[in-house]
Design a protein around this motif. Structure first.
Motif: not given
Length: 588
Positions: A122-128, A140-149, A100-107
């Motif tokens: 480990i999370a990812h953006t984009g479905a393809d 627990f906090s869902k804060k970013k440790i690294t950017p989605f790169i 299911s889609t979550n949101v972090v920093d508006g992303e």
């Protein structure tokens, strides 16, 4: 309901505790602010990664009154495990999902996998697949440790290090998101030797080995390099198109890279090939066999080998002692049963076949014109153009008097004087040799059915080859499968079968029940529910399970169906779509 009871139970407990305990004076707590801490990977090691981490102490609460509970957030803190249980319950019941889609920093992002004990996601953006970009988040906090790169982040399951891919290059990060090995390698795989993690990497088309500090352990000078599956400390390498073996601990080549193939076996032996000849080495690089053989099949389970030398075959021990002399033209290994330790060999010399044991003793003298393996427990022998069955130990199962013997796994088809019958693997007849034809048939929902399409006295029926009982009586001129393979006589059938009786078409089930009466001039399969039917020179479509349900009336010169599209013609072409037992005109 379970979630409701959990929440209700906890609130009741809080209320009782609040009524029975004296509230303590509430202490004012001050929030200590910590300056953001920056963690930077040296630029000479990798891309600079900066993380701002704000550390905030949670307020301590000593009062247990209901009001203070609400004010100080005890409900939330005590409710946390309950809500965690609720989340787990939701995951079990499918109300939430890692996808299911979550949101972090508006992303928006998707959770790929998580490690609660490491506080890591480990999370990812984009479905393809091509557009996915991965990152690390706190569990627990869902804060970013690294950017989605990252194009990929591998598992942290058994380590605090993970391979990543960035700009099509491979590297390694840790659970804090720090780049441990920069993403500069074309390929990367992990290996563990003596408890230490190393990486086989490729850079500029050459393979080498580095450690977790990105220090070169094996120089980049090999075409291919991989850890041997059967040795804990040896690397199989190739250089200049030739193969050898390296001891990783000593960094020395134990077998030089001069061979065309190298295989490390599970008993500390190494089989090598040079040209079309084979021999054995040990892991110390010493040659075990003095000869080079044109065939070398090592059988680790018995410490022996089937070999060929100067055009003759035999069996030798790992110590290169002869077990079966090397004077046979043909030698093929047999095993008696799936788990039996008894091993036999089909042997041939001068055009005659026999069987020998792996102890060198003759089991069956050289007397047959052919012996072939028939499953795991039998052999088919041929003599004077007749066939029979023997056990792998030479015991007679069927006399040598049949024209054909076909292995069908649970039973065997046998042919004699133009007639067919069925025997089990013990040689006991299930069906007598009296049928004009017996063909294995497959149904669409089961590949390995015991059913045989049989012909007797010009009529067709279906028989169960295991029980010998008829499924469809021998009263039909033909039974038609919906698919016939060009490479064999095997046909595939639905559970509902088109049959022909006295020149008329109808349908029967696999158990013999008549589904459609025999009053049609033609029937063709459409799907599992419908057939194209011909009657009185006209075509229509009929429901298999309800012949009163004429889905398409008998008024067409022809009806054709392909890929759920029906084309019918009377005065003009008409197009329909079929779904299940329904047909709708195209465009409606």
């Amino acid at each position: 309901m379970r979630k409701f009871l959990l929440v209700l139970g906890l609130l009741s407990t809080l209320f009782v505790n609040a009524q029975t305990k004296r509230p303590a004076a509430k202490k004012k707590e001050t929030k200590k602010e910590e300056k953001p801490v920056k963690k930077v990977v040296p630029v000479e090691k990798a891309v600079e990664v900066v993380q701002d981490i704000e550390v905030v102490e949670e307020p301590k609460v000593e009062s247990i009154s209901i009001e203070s509970v609400k004010e100080e957030g005890i409900v939330e803190s005590v409710m946390a495990p309950v809500m965690e249980e609720v989340k787990r319950e939701e995951t079990k019941t499918g109300t939430t999902s890692n996808n299911s889609t979550n949101v972090v920093d508006g992303e928006p992002f998707y959770i790929y996998t998580s490690y609660r004990e490491k506080n890591l996601i480990i999370a990812h953006t984009g479905a393809d697949y091509e557009n996915k970009r991965y990152a690390l988040l706190e569990f627990f906090s869902k804060k970013k440790i690294t950017p989605f790169i990252f194009e990929n982040i591998s598992s942290f399951y058994d380590s605090d290090l993970s391979q990543v891919k960035l700009n099509s290059k491979h590297g390694v990060i840790n659970t804090k998101g720090q780049i441990i090995i920069p993403c500069i390698y074309d390929e990367m795989s992990t290996m563990t030797i003596d408890g230490m993690v190393y990486y086989v990497v490729n850079k500029g088309g050459r393979d080498g080995v580095i450690n977790a500090q990105n220090e070169t352990v094996i120089p980049f000078e090999y075409d291919n390099l991989r850890k041997s599956y059967n040795s804990s400390m040896h690397l199989e390498i190739s250089k200049g198109g030739k193969y050898g073996l390296m001891n990783f601990v000593s960094r020395k080549m134990v077998i030089p890279a001069i061979y065309d193939r190298i295989d490390v076996l599970s008993n500390n032996l190494v089989q090598v090939r040079k040209g079309n000849q084979y021999t054995l080495f040990n892991l110390s690089g010493e040659q075990v066999f003095s000869n080079w053989y044109t065939q070398l099949d090592i059988y680790i389970d018995g410490d022996y080998a089937l070999v060929e030398l100067n055009g003759k075959k035999g069996v030798i021990s790992i110590a290169e002692k002869k077990i079966i002399p090397l004077d046979y033209d043909v030698m093929t290994r047999l095993r008696s049963g799936y788990s039996s330790s008894k091993v036999f060999f089909i042997t041939a010399k001068g055009g005659k076949y026999g069987i020998m044991g792996n102890d060198g003793k003759v089991v069956l003298p050289l007397q047959y014109t052919m012996i072939t393996s028939t499953g795991y427990d039998l052999v088919t022998v041929t003599k004077a153009n007749k066939k029979g069955l023997l056990s792998t130990e030479g015991a007679s199962v069927l006399p040598v008097e049949y024209d054909e013997i076909i292995d069908a796994d649970r039973y065997l088809l046998v042919k004699k004087a133009g007639k067919w019958g069925v025997v089990n693997r013990s040689g006991v007849f299930i069906l007598p040799v009296e049928y004009d034809a017996l063909t294995r048939m497959y149904t669409s929902d089961t590949y390995n059915t015991p059913y045989l399409l049989a012909t007797k006295n010009g009529k067709k029926g279906v028989i169960d080859a295991i029980t010998g009982k008829p499924r469809i009586d021998f009263v039909y001129d033909d039974l038609i499968g919906y698919r016939k393979y060009s490479y064999s006589s095997t046909e595939t059938f639905n559970n509902s079968i088109i049959a022909v009786k006295n020149g008329k078409y109808g349908m029967v089930e696999i158990n013999g029940t008549v589904l459609l009466p025999f009053n049609y001039d033609d029937l063709q399969y459409m799907n599992s529910f419908l057939v194209i039917a011909g009657k009185g020179g006209k075509y229509g479509v009929v429901d298999i399970y309800n012949n009163n349900n004429v889905v398409l009336p008998f008024e067409y010169q022809f009806v054709n169906c392909k890929n759920s599209t029906v084309i019918a013609y009377k005065d003009s072409y008409e197009k329909y779509r079929v779904s299940g037992n329904k047909i709708t005109k195209d465009g409606k």
